[in-house]
Enzyme design. Structure first.
Site, PDB file in Angstrom:
ATOM      1  N   CYS A  87       0.846  -1.202   0.000  1.00 21.44           N
ATOM      2  CA  CYS A  87       0.000   0.000   0.000  1.00 21.44           C
ATOM      3  C   CYS A  87       0.884   1.255   0.000  1.00 21.44           C
ATOM      4  CB  CYS A  87      -0.927  -0.007   1.221  1.00 21.44           C
ATOM      5  SG  CYS A  87      -1.885   1.507   1.346  1.00 21.44           S
ATOM      6  N   LYS A 127       2.070  -9.392  -0.331  1.00 20.27           N
ATOM      7  CA  LYS A 127       1.737  -8.620  -1.542  1.00 20.27           C
ATOM      8  C   LYS A 127       2.585  -7.357  -1.520  1.00 20.27           C
ATOM      9  CE  LYS A 127      -1.953  -6.510  -4.176  1.00 20.27           C
ATOM     10  NZ  LYS A 127      -2.525  -5.240  -3.767  1.00 20.27           N
ATOM     11  N   GLY A 191      -2.323  -6.093 -11.623  1.00 24.63           N
ATOM     12  CA  GLY A 191      -2.270  -4.743 -12.191  1.00 24.63           C
ATOM     13  C   GLY A 191      -2.961  -4.620 -13.533  1.00 24.63           C
ATOM     14  N   GLY A 214      -8.246  -6.614  -9.088  1.00 23.86           N
ATOM     15  CA  GLY A 214      -8.852  -5.635  -8.178  1.00 23.86           C
ATOM     16  C   GLY A 214      -9.932  -4.857  -8.888  1.00 23.86           C
TER      17      GLY A 214
END
Ligand SMILES: Cc1cc2nc3c(=O)[nH]c(=O)nc-3n(C[C@H](O)[C@H](O)[C@H](O)COP(=O)(O)O)c2cc1C
Length: 300
Positions: A87, A127, A191, A214
């Site tokens: 993140c 991740k 991605g 995502g």
């Protein structure tokens, strides 16, 4: 995804076309191990049996707390634990958490070890991103030396945030490093994948073990459909699905989650048909389940 992939959204997606693996929203180990914080973060770790296999994603910077949080995840019968080291939020990076760990490899290793020690044998993954300001193969090598069950690579640096296309060729290089350093670690690429077909083609092109999706789910709620079929739901089907989602959200969360959080999903349902934009504006004014249901009935 934070404030997106809660148990409600996972159940909705699972009913339409289930992925092979679900991840929770990222959950703070500080919150999990403190009396005061536990209640606030506990919602993030609620799941139903239908959502298996499910991985708890956790974040923080204190190995001892990771140990305890991992014990809790094992007790809650999660199928695995993923540590967020990707993140890019400035506030967490500054505190040496998430991608803030990229330049603190020793602490990252301690965190992984503590998590494994607490995890009671369930798989532990990480991740992360390709590097902080530039691509840093040493960071990836370091992680591959930690004997992780899986490594999930979001193909951008921290500095790039989400502003450039993901570097899939660099994700491919991670697979080569894995083959040399630790063939047992599963590599999952992440991605910009926007269709099942695109995911499979990237798996084949880069020899990946899997793909994490995502944002692609926002544009296509059926993205995990293994037939690769492109769904083109009717307006009625879209609105009924929205009604179902809203009902499950309200039944599950009551007053504990703001109705505003639900509204970010409205665009998933009310788009790609004539008049969608005007109708969405009306739905954005709703304040509760009854208003959504009334508007759905009036619109089909
Ligand atoms: C709203 C939102 C919330 C996110 N929350 C998380 C999170 O909690 N944990 C995580 O690992 N990544 C999180 N991400 C990053 C995504 O998992 C993913 O790595 C990134 O969006 C790139 O992949 P995509 O193009 O498939 O979305 C989030 C992304 C978005 C847009």
């Amino acid at each position: 995804m934070d404030d997106v992939t809660d148990t409600v959204f996972r159940q909705i997606i699972g009913d339409l076309a289930a992925p092979d693996l679900y991840f929770t929203e990222f959950t703070s180990v500080d919150g999990m191990v403190s009396q005061a914080g536990r209640e606030a973060v506990s919602r993030r770790l609620i799941f139903q049996e239908s959502e298996r296999p499910i991985i708890a994603q956790i974040w923080g910077n204190d190995p001892e707390k990771f140990f305890k949080a991992a014990q809790m995840c094992a007790e809650m019968k999660f199928d695995g634990i993923d540590i967020n080291m990707g993140c890019p939020e400035k506030s967490v990076v500054k505190r040496g958490m998430c991608s803030g760990l990229i330049h603190n490899p020793q602490l990252a290793a301690k965190i992984i070890k503590a998590t494994k020690d607490g995890a009671d044998g369930i798989p532990v993954s990480v991740k992360t991103r390709l590097g902080m300001r530039e691509i840093e193969p040493d960071w990836i090598k370091h992680l591959l030396n930690q004997d992780l069950a899986a490594l999930i690579i979001h193909g951008r640096t921290v500095r790039e945030m989400s502003k450039v296309p993901a570097h899939w060729d660099e994700i491919g290089k991670v697979v080569q490093l894995r083959n040399e350093i630790n063939p047992k670690t599963v590599i999952i690429g992440n991605g910009d994948v926007e269709s099942y077909e695109d995911g499979i083609s990237k798996v084949n092109q880069y020899n990946l073990d899997g793909i994490m999706i995502g944002r692609g789910v926002f544009k296509n709620l059926w993205i995990f459909d293994k037939s690769g079929q492109i769904h083109n739901p009717s307006t009625e089907e879209r609105l009924q699905q929205l009604s179902k989602h809203t009902k499950l959200f309200v039944e599950t969360w009551g007053d504990t989650k703001s109705f505003a959080i639900l509204k970010k999903f409205f665009k998933c349902y009310i788009s790609d048909f004539d008049g969608a934009s005007e109708l969405r504006t009306k739905f954005m004014e709703t304040k509760n389940l009854k208003e959504v249901q009334t508007l759905v009935s009036a619109s089909i």
